[in-house]
Write a protein that holds these residues in place. Structure first.
Motif, PDB file in Angstrom:
ATOM      1  N   SER A  42       0.822  -1.212   0.000  1.00 38.24           N
ATOM      2  CA  SER A  42       0.000   0.000   0.000  1.00 38.24           C
ATOM      3  C   SER A  42       0.854   1.259   0.000  1.00 38.24           C
ATOM      4  O   SER A  42       0.525   2.248  -0.669  1.00 38.24           O
ATOM      5  CB  SER A  42      -0.944  -0.006   1.207  1.00 38.24           C
ATOM      6  N   TYR A  45       2.134   1.966  -3.473  1.00 37.50           N
ATOM      7  CA  TYR A  45       1.088   2.570  -4.301  1.00 37.50           C
ATOM      8  C   TYR A  45       0.885   4.041  -3.926  1.00 37.50           C
ATOM      9  O   TYR A  45       0.690   4.895  -4.806  1.00 37.50           O
ATOM     10  CB  TYR A  45      -0.232   1.812  -4.131  1.00 37.50           C
ATOM     11  N   THR A  89      -5.210  -5.150 -10.777  1.00 40.73           N
ATOM     12  CA  THR A  89      -4.117  -6.102 -10.932  1.00 40.73           C
ATOM     13  C   THR A  89      -4.595  -7.332 -11.698  1.00 40.73           C
ATOM     14  O   THR A  89      -5.804  -7.556 -11.866  1.00 40.73           O
ATOM     15  CB  THR A  89      -3.572  -6.554  -9.572  1.00 40.73           C
ATOM     16  N   GLU A  93      -7.576  -7.412  -8.152  1.00 45.44           N
ATOM     17  CA  GLU A  93      -7.690  -6.451  -7.058  1.00 45.44           C
ATOM     18  C   GLU A  93      -7.733  -5.041  -7.643  1.00 45.44           C
ATOM     19  O   GLU A  93      -6.858  -4.654  -8.421  1.00 45.44           O
ATOM     20  CB  GLU A  93      -6.519  -6.557  -6.090  1.00 45.44           C
ATOM     21  N   VAL A  95      -7.191  -1.156  -7.216  1.00 47.64           N
ATOM     22  CA  VAL A  95      -6.345  -0.297  -6.385  1.00 47.64           C
ATOM     23  C   VAL A  95      -6.711   1.162  -6.656  1.00 47.64           C
ATOM     24  O   VAL A  95      -6.779   1.590  -7.807  1.00 47.64           O
ATOM     25  CB  VAL A  95      -4.846  -0.526  -6.678  1.00 47.64           C
ATOM     26  N   ARG A 160      -8.251  -2.162  -2.658  1.00 44.37           N
ATOM     27  CA  ARG A 160      -7.258  -1.541  -1.778  1.00 44.37           C
ATOM     28  C   ARG A 160      -7.307  -0.032  -2.025  1.00 44.37           C
ATOM     29  O   ARG A 160      -7.105   0.429  -3.149  1.00 44.37           O
ATOM     30  CB  ARG A 160      -5.863  -2.079  -2.095  1.00 44.37           C
TER      31      ARG A 160
END
Length: 285
Positions: A42, A45, A89, A93, A95, A160
């Motif tokens: 995280s 990112y 991803t 997922e 993001v 996320r």
């Protein structure tokens, strides 16, 4: 780096960390393990949001190689120097990450402590947030929701959400809106670093009532989590995890645990502590 250092005294973020199995951070005896690997992902990112926008779109930025590659990356441009990106991803997922401001001098000089009503679905009328953070988020909301719908039409992907500094505050608002409005079917993970206070006590109560899982990371004597001041009617969301050098303390659920970052007096504020979380300074700051 000079502008970012100056911003530290005023910026803050809300850090929300999902608990997973895996490599754990050293905690105090009463704290559960927090997955260091997930926290690092995280943070990368979050740091990536500071990188060149063209490199972000192609996923070739300095931070990009350190995390799972994002596909279908969309850039989010908002008012008041807000910026973020969203992508997915190969593991499905989604993001969402937000950057702190780049025009730090201007942001500091125009820092306000005024609040505005939060116009999210289901929010009680007394729920308010910092007007700058809120207007910045709302200026990106339409594009963000369009991209989320395109990336995951059934709203059943894992998600996320993350951000650093002002980007942490925007991330907190985004997660709240995604859950309340889009009715995302999986529980998003919110991990933020060095967040300022976002809303008032009613915002905190609404957040808590929604059952959101959150951890807000703070670091040593980072001054940003101390603004806007509590005395102006702002309150942090929970749950704070306070990094003290290489140990991590799980704080209470009040959002304002006086044994954690709130215990730091202004005389100890340290600008470098804002730009270095998990001993991982950003490569694009």
């Amino acid at each position: 780096m000079g502008l970012i250092c100056r911003f530290i005294v005023f910026a803050s973020l809300v850090l929300l960390l999902a608990v997973h199995s895996g490599e754990g951070l050293p905690m105090n005896d009463t704290a559960p393990l927090v997955d260091l690997k997930e926290a690092r992902v995280s943070l990368h990112y979050s740091w990536a949001a500071y990188c060149d926008a063209r490199e972000l779109a192609l996923w070739t930025c300095p931070e990009c190689s350190k995390v799972p590659r994002l596909e279908h990356v969309a850039l989010l441009y908002g008012q008041l120097d807000t910026f973020g990106f969203v992508g997915r991803t190969a593991g499905n997922e989604v993001v969402v990450a937000f950057r702190g401001t780049t025009d730090l001098k201007n942001w500091i000089e125009n820092l306000r402590t005024t609040k505005a009503r939060v116009p999210f679905q289901g929010a009680p009328k007394d729920v308010e947030a910092h007007d700058g953070f809120l207007s910045g988020y709302l200026s990106m909301k339409q594009v963000l929701f369009q991209e989320l719908q395109a990336l995951c039409p059934q709203h059943n992907c894992t998600m996320r959400v993350t951000g650093h500094s002002m980007g942490a505050a925007v991330a907190t608002l985004a997660l709240t809106d995604i859950v309340s409005d889009l009715k995302w079917r999986t529980k998003p993970s919110l991990i933020t670093f060095g967040s300022p206070r976002v809303g008032n006590a009613a915002f905190f109560a609404w957040w808590k009532g929604m059952g959101l899982s959150s951890v807000r990371m703070t670091h040593n004597d980072d001054p940003v989590p101390h603004v806007p001041p509590e005395s102006f009617g702002f309150q942090h969301v929970f749950t704070e995890v306070w990094q003290v050098n290489s140990t991590y303390k799980l704080c209470d659920g009040s959002g304002e645990d006086k044994r954690c970052a709130d215990s730091v007096p202004p005389s100890r504020f340290s600008i470098p502590d804002h730009a270095d979380y998990l001993n991982m300074p950003g490569l694009c700051l």
